[in-house]
Design an enzyme around this catalytic site. Structure first.
Site, short mmCIF file in Angstrom:
data_model
loop_
_atom_site.label_atom_id
_atom_site.label_comp_id
_atom_site.label_asym_id
_atom_site.label_seq_id
_atom_site.Cartn_x
_atom_site.Cartn_y
_atom_site.Cartn_z
N TYR A 63 -3.02 -1.19 8.97
CA TYR A 63 -4.39 -1.87 8.62
C TYR A 63 -4.39 -3.09 9.76
CZ TYR A 63 -4.41 -0.17 3.95
OH TYR A 63 -4.31 0.70 2.74
N SER A 117 3.84 1.44 4.93
CA SER A 117 2.63 0.61 4.70
C SER A 117 2.61 -0.46 5.54
CB SER A 117 2.23 0.42 3.30
OG SER A 117 1.27 -0.45 3.30
N GLY A 136 1.83 10.43 -2.71
CA GLY A 136 1.86 8.95 -3.05
C GLY A 136 2.47 8.73 -4.48
N ARG A 137 1.57 8.91 -5.25
CA ARG A 137 1.97 8.61 -6.80
C ARG A 137 3.23 9.02 -7.15
NH1 ARG A 137 -3.37 8.68 -6.57
NH2 ARG A 137 -4.84 6.76 -7.25
N SER A 146 -7.58 12.43 3.91
CA SER A 146 -7.16 11.69 2.73
C SER A 146 -8.49 10.99 2.25
CB SER A 146 -6.01 10.73 3.40
OG SER A 146 -5.80 9.85 2.04
N THR A 156 -5.31 3.72 9.15
CA THR A 156 -5.89 4.07 8.00
C THR A 156 -7.29 3.61 8.29
OG1 THR A 156 -4.02 3.75 6.55
CG2 THR A 156 -6.30 3.97 5.60
N LYS A 200 -5.87 8.33 9.51
CA LYS A 200 -5.61 8.74 8.07
C LYS A 200 -6.95 8.34 7.26
CE LYS A 200 -2.88 7.61 4.12
NZ LYS A 200 -3.74 6.70 3.06
N ARG A 209 -8.92 6.34 -4.20
CA ARG A 209 -9.09 4.73 -4.39
C ARG A 209 -10.02 4.14 -3.24
NH1 ARG A 209 -3.79 3.49 -6.48
NH2 ARG A 209 -3.57 1.62 -5.53
N GLY A 231 -3.34 13.68 -1.68
CA GLY A 231 -4.27 13.38 -2.76
C GLY A 231 -4.25 14.49 -3.74
N GLY A 232 -3.32 14.16 -4.80
CA GLY A 232 -3.13 15.02 -5.77
C GLY A 232 -2.21 16.06 -5.94
N HIS A 244 -7.66 8.39 0.26
CA HIS A 244 -6.84 7.05 -0.22
C HIS A 244 -6.36 7.64 -1.75
CE1 HIS A 244 -6.08 3.49 1.84
NE2 HIS A 244 -5.48 3.17 0.70
C1 LIG Z 1 -0.42 2.31 -5.30
C2 LIG Z 1 -0.72 2.97 -4.02
C3 LIG Z 1 -0.76 1.97 -2.91
C4 LIG Z 1 -1.38 2.69 -1.44
N1 LIG Z 1 -1.37 1.86 -0.45
C5 LIG Z 1 -1.68 2.40 0.69
C6 LIG Z 1 -1.43 1.77 1.90
O1 LIG Z 1 -1.14 0.43 1.89
N2 LIG Z 1 -2.14 2.32 3.03
C7 LIG Z 1 -2.58 3.50 3.09
O2 LIG Z 1 -3.13 3.84 4.04
N3 LIG Z 1 -2.75 4.11 1.81
C8 LIG Z 1 -2.10 3.81 0.67
N4 LIG Z 1 -2.24 4.47 -0.33
C9 LIG Z 1 -2.67 5.81 -0.40
C10 LIG Z 1 -1.66 6.63 0.07
O3 LIG Z 1 -1.02 6.47 1.22
C11 LIG Z 1 -2.10 8.08 -0.20
O4 LIG Z 1 -3.28 8.48 0.31
C12 LIG Z 1 -2.43 8.32 -1.60
O5 LIG Z 1 -1.60 8.00 -2.63
C13 LIG Z 1 -2.28 10.08 -1.81
O6 LIG Z 1 -2.76 10.46 -3.07
P1 LIG Z 1 -1.67 10.59 -4.36
O7 LIG Z 1 -1.15 9.27 -4.49
O8 LIG Z 1 -2.53 11.41 -5.39
O9 LIG Z 1 -0.53 11.56 -3.98
C14 LIG Z 1 -1.72 3.77 -1.43
C15 LIG Z 1 -1.54 4.64 -2.87
C16 LIG Z 1 -1.28 4.21 -3.88
C17 LIG Z 1 -1.34 4.94 -5.03
#
Ligand SMILES: Cc1cc2nc3c(=O)[nH]c(=O)nc-3n(C[C@H](O)[C@H](O)[C@H](O)COP(=O)(O)O)c2cc1C
Length: 420
Positions: free
Chosen positions: A191, A168, A371-372, A315, A217, A293, A320, A349-350, A317
Site C-alpha cells: 500500500y 502485507s 486469506g481467511r 481479486s 494492491t 492485485k 472487502r 476470493g472464497g 479483496h
Molecule cells: C482480515 C483480512 C485482512 C486483509 N488485509 C489485506 C492487506 O493488508 N493487503 C491486501 O492486499 N489484501 C488484504 N486482504 C485481502 C486478501 O489478501 C485476499 O485478497 C482475500 O482475503 C482473499 O479472499 P478470502 O479471504 O476469501 O480467501 C485482507 C483480507 C482479510 C480477510
C-alpha cells in the site's frame, strides 16, 4: 443467536478444566450474534457435542480438523468480536463476499478416466521460480490480532509446508523477520500511501529482505463500508485504544514496516490519486517484479500488459473492497483471455476446497491465494492450525487431480470443468 452457545457452558467448563483452550473461550457468553456472512456449516450442531476430540462440536486441536471450516468455528469462538469482525467482514450486505463462494457451485468437474494418476505433481512455475504448491498465502494485515505469533507463525507454517507467503504492508512483523522465519524471501504487498518517500522506503525494506516480487494492491482507493466489522466492534467491550492509538499515526506506530519513517504528514494509508503513472514509476524504481492485485476486468488486464506489469492477481479483496456483487471466478476468464499467457494470472476470493483451486487452474489461473482459511487456522491453533489448513487443501487438491485424471498441474485444462 449462535445455536447452542449457551447450552452446555457448565459441561464445557468441566471438560476444559486444565485445557489451554479455556483461557481463549472468554468471549463465548457475550457474543450472541447471528452473522449473515458466517461461512461453513452451522456451528455447534448439538448431535456432535459429545464427539471425542471436540468441544461443543468444536475441534480441540488442529489434527482433528476434517475440513478448513472446522477452524472457522474455533476462530470465531476464540477471537474477541472486533478482531473476528475484521477477519470475517465483507462490505455493505456482504453480497460480493457470498458471490465469491457461490460462483464455485456453478462450475462442475468433467473428470477423465483411465489416466495413470499414481503420481501427482503439484509444482508450479511462477515468474521463473518453481513452487511446490499453487496455493499461496494472501497478504493479510495485523495478524497478531489473531494470534500472538501472527505473521511469524504463518511464516513457520509456510516453511514447513513449503508454500509461498505474501506479506502485507500493514503486518505486525517486519518483512525481514518474516523472511527469516520463512527461511526464504517472501513476496511483499504494497500500500504505497500517498507519499512517494514512504513507498520508496517500504520497497527498499522489502528489497533488503530479498523479496523478489512487489504486489501492488490497487482495489482500495478509499476505505470500504465494512458493516459486519462495525457491528462486531460495537459489541466489543474492551477499550480498543489500549492497543490501537487513534488515527493513522497511532495505527502505523504499531506496524514495524513504518518504524523510523516520517509518518507525521500521512493522512491515510490509501492512495486515491494513484493511476497507471504510479505503476510506471514503481517499475522504474525497483528491480523487483511488479504484480497488480485487484484487477477484475479485461480493460485493466490489457492496460497492465501495456505498462509492463509482470503478473496479476484477480481479486476483490475477499469481498472487502467495492460491493460489486461479482465473484472473482466470474472475472477470471476475461482477464486470462486478455493476457493470453504473457504473464501469470493468480486469483483469490472464497477458495475453501481443493476442488475450488482445481476449478481456477482449469480456467487458466497459474495459482490461487487464500486469506481467511489460514487466518481461521492461525486464530484457532497458531502455527499448527495454519499447517493443517494447508495440508487439508493440498490433500483435497491431490484427490481432485486424481479423480480428474490430471497427474500434473499442466494437465489441468479448461475441458476438465463445465458450467452448471
Ligand atoms: C482480515 C483480512 C485482512 C486483509 N488485509 C489485506 C492487506 O493488508 N493487503 C491486501 O492486499 N489484501 C488484504 N486482504 C485481502 C486478501 O489478501 C485476499 O485478497 C482475500 O482475503 C482473499 O479472499 P478470502 O479471504 O476469501 O480467501 C485482507 C483480507 C482479510 C480477510
Amino acid at each position: 443467536m449462535i445455536p447452542g452457545t449457551f447450552l452446555s457452558r457448565r459441561m464445557l467448563l468441566r471438560y476444559l478444566a486444565g485445557s489451554p483452550l479455556l483461557a481463549a473461550l472468554t468471549w463465548t457468553d457475550i457474543w450472541p450474534v447471528d452473522l449473515g456472512s458466517q461461512e461453513g456449516p452451522e456451528l455447534f450442531p448439538s448431535a456432535l457435542s459429545d464427539l471425542e476430540g471436540t468441544i461443543d462440536g468444536l475441534i480441540a486441536s488442529a489434527d482433528k480438523a476434517i475440513n478448513v471450516f472446522d477452524f472457522a468455528s474455533v476462530a470465531k469462538k476464540k477471537l474477541p468480536p472486533a478482531h473476528y469482525g475484521y477477519l470475517a467482514t465483507g462490505v455493505e450486505d456482504d453480497r460480493t463476499l457470498r458471490a465469491n463462494r457461490e460462483a464455485f457451485s456453478r462450475i462442475n468437474l468433467r473428470p477423465r478416466r483411465l489416466v495413470d494418476v499414481s503420481r501427482i505433481d503439484r509444482t508450479t512455475d511462477l515468474l521463473g521460480v518453481d513452487h511446490s504448491s499453487p496455493i499461496i498465502l494472501a497478504p493479510v494485515g495485523s495478524q497478531k490480532g489473531f494470534h500472538p505469533e501472527g505473521e511469524i507463525a504463518v511464516a513457520n507454517a509456510a516453511r514447513t509446508q513449503r508454500h509461498l507467503q505474501i506479506l502485507s504492508t500493514v503486518s505486525t512483523s517486519s518483512v525481514a523477520e518474516v523472511a527469516a522465519a520463512r527461511g526464504e524471501p517472501v513476496w511483499y504487498q504494497l500500500y504505497p500511501t500517498s507519499q512517494w518517500d514512504i513507498a520508496r522506503a517500504l520497497l527498499q525494506r522489502a528489497a533488503d529482505a530479498g523479496s523478489p516480487v512487489v504486489v501492488l494492491t490497487v482495489d482500495l482507493p478509499t476505505s470500504s463500508n465494512r458493516e459486519t466489522e462495525k457491528r462486531l466492534k460495537k459489541m466489543d467491550s474492551r477499550d480498543c485504544t489500549a492497543c490501537h492509538a487513534p488515527g493513522i499515526q497511532g495505527y502505523l506506530e504499531r506496524k514495524p514496516m513504518f518504524e523510523g519513517l516520517d509518518i507525521s504528514r500521512l493522512n491515510g494509508l490509501l492512495a486515491p490519486a494513484m493511476t497507471w503513472e504510479f505503476v510506471d514509476r514503481l517499475k522504474e524504481a525497483t528491480s523487483m517484479k511488479v504484480v497488480l492485485k485487484g484487477i477484475v476486468t479485461r480493460e485493466d488486464a490489457l492496460l497492465s500488459l501495456k505498462h509492463g506489469v509482470d503478473g496479476l492477481i484477480v481479486s476483490n479483496h475477499g469481498g472487502r473492497a467495492e460491493e460489486s456483487g461479482r465473484a472473482t471466478m466470474e472475472s477470471l476468464p476475461e482477464v486470462v483471455e486478455s493476457v493470453q499467457g504473457k504473464i501469470p494470472v493468480l486469483v483469490d476470493g472464497g477458495f475453501r476446497r481443493g476442488s475450488d483451486v482445481f476449478k481456477a487452474l482449469a480456467m487458466g489461473a497459474s495459482a490461487v491465494c487464500i486469506g481467511r482459511p489460514y487466518l481461521w487456522g492461525l486464530a484457532a491453533f497458531g502455527q499448527p492450525g495454519v499447517e493443517m489448513v494447508l495440508k487439508i487443501l493440498r490433500a483435497e487438491l491431490r484427490d481432485v487431480m486424481m479423480f480428474s485424471g490430471t497427474p500434473s498441474l499442466g494437465d489441468i485444462r479448461r475441458s476438465h470443468v463445465g458450467m452448471a
